[in-house]
Motif scaffolding. Sequence first.
Motif, PDB file in Angstrom:
ATOM      1  N   VAL A   4      -3.881  13.739  -0.721  1.00 19.85           N
ATOM      2  CA  VAL A   4      -5.194  14.155  -0.217  1.00 19.85           C
ATOM      3  C   VAL A   4      -5.227  15.655   0.030  1.00 19.85           C
ATOM      4  O   VAL A   4      -6.182  16.333  -0.355  1.00 19.85           O
ATOM      5  CB  VAL A   4      -5.559  13.358   1.054  1.00 19.85           C
ATOM      6  N   SER A  15      -8.706   1.570  -0.964  1.00 21.74           N
ATOM      7  CA  SER A  15      -7.325   1.150  -0.734  1.00 21.74           C
ATOM      8  C   SER A  15      -6.525   1.444  -1.993  1.00 21.74           C
ATOM      9  O   SER A  15      -6.946   1.104  -3.094  1.00 21.74           O
ATOM     10  CB  SER A  15      -7.267  -0.329  -0.423  1.00 21.74           C
ATOM     11  N   VAL A  16      -5.395   2.107  -1.827  1.00 19.11           N
ATOM     12  CA  VAL A  16      -4.557   2.476  -2.966  1.00 19.11           C
ATOM     13  C   VAL A  16      -3.222   1.801  -2.818  1.00 19.11           C
ATOM     14  O   VAL A  16      -2.567   1.901  -1.794  1.00 19.11           O
ATOM     15  CB  VAL A  16      -4.373   4.009  -3.040  1.00 19.11           C
ATOM     16  N   LEU A  51      -8.450   7.953  -2.496  1.00 18.38           N
ATOM     17  CA  LEU A  51      -8.108   7.995  -1.075  1.00 18.38           C
ATOM     18  C   LEU A  51      -9.188   8.712  -0.277  1.00 18.38           C
ATOM     19  O   LEU A  51      -9.571   8.265   0.804  1.00 18.38           O
ATOM     20  CB  LEU A  51      -6.763   8.699  -0.875  1.00 18.38           C
ATOM     21  N   ARG A 102       0.142   9.411   0.838  1.00 20.09           N
ATOM     22  CA  ARG A 102      -1.329   9.530   0.812  1.00 20.09           C
ATOM     23  C   ARG A 102      -1.756  10.906   1.323  1.00 20.09           C
ATOM     24  O   ARG A 102      -2.627  11.552   0.735  1.00 20.09           O
ATOM     25  CB  ARG A 102      -1.969   8.424   1.655  1.00 20.09           C
ATOM     26  N   ARG A 103      -1.147  11.371   2.420  1.00 22.54           N
ATOM     27  CA  ARG A 103      -1.517  12.679   2.991  1.00 22.54           C
ATOM     28  C   ARG A 103      -1.189  13.812   2.013  1.00 22.54           C
ATOM     29  O   ARG A 103      -1.964  14.751   1.863  1.00 22.54           O
ATOM     30  CB  ARG A 103      -0.777  12.914   4.318  1.00 22.54           C
ATOM     31  N   GLU A 118       0.836  -1.184   0.000  1.00 27.93           N
ATOM     32  CA  GLU A 118       0.000   0.000   0.000  1.00 27.93           C
ATOM     33  C   GLU A 118       0.881   1.249   0.000  1.00 27.93           C
ATOM     34  O   GLU A 118       1.991   1.242   0.508  1.00 27.93           O
ATOM     35  CB  GLU A 118      -0.894  -0.012   1.240  1.00 27.93           C
ATOM     36  N   ALA A 150      -5.821  10.498  -5.517  1.00 28.42           N
ATOM     37  CA  ALA A 150      -6.218  11.269  -4.343  1.00 28.42           C
ATOM     38  C   ALA A 150      -7.720  11.173  -4.104  1.00 28.42           C
ATOM     39  O   ALA A 150      -8.165  11.022  -2.961  1.00 28.42           O
ATOM     40  CB  ALA A 150      -5.803  12.731  -4.509  1.00 28.42           C
ATOM     41  N   TYR A 186       1.900   6.274   4.120  1.00 33.26           N
ATOM     42  CA  TYR A 186       1.011   7.267   4.719  1.00 33.26           C
ATOM     43  C   TYR A 186       1.354   8.694   4.275  1.00 33.26           C
ATOM     44  O   TYR A 186       0.464   9.461   3.912  1.00 33.26           O
ATOM     45  CB  TYR A 186       1.073   7.164   6.252  1.00 33.26           C
TER      46      TYR A 186
END
Length: 69
Positions: A13, A61-62, A56, A9-10, A3, A53, A6
């Motif tokens: 997003v 799940s990415v 997410l 991902r942040r 995955e 994004a 983190y």
Amino acid sequence: MPEMPYLQRRILVRAAQRDDHAVTSKNADALMSLYAADLVDRGALTPSGLAVARGLLAGESVEAVSPLA
């Protein structure tokens, strides 16, 4: 494939939530790997970066994006 981390991902997003989709991050390593994965170009999300994004934000799940794939 693992995955997406983190921090990446942040970053995605937060950029997706901005009107201009500008990418800002103090974590250079995570940001540069997003550039290498073609999710960010010239400080803003690419169409594929925006799609990741939005996934997410929708709670999907990415998987990590490999720049070598």
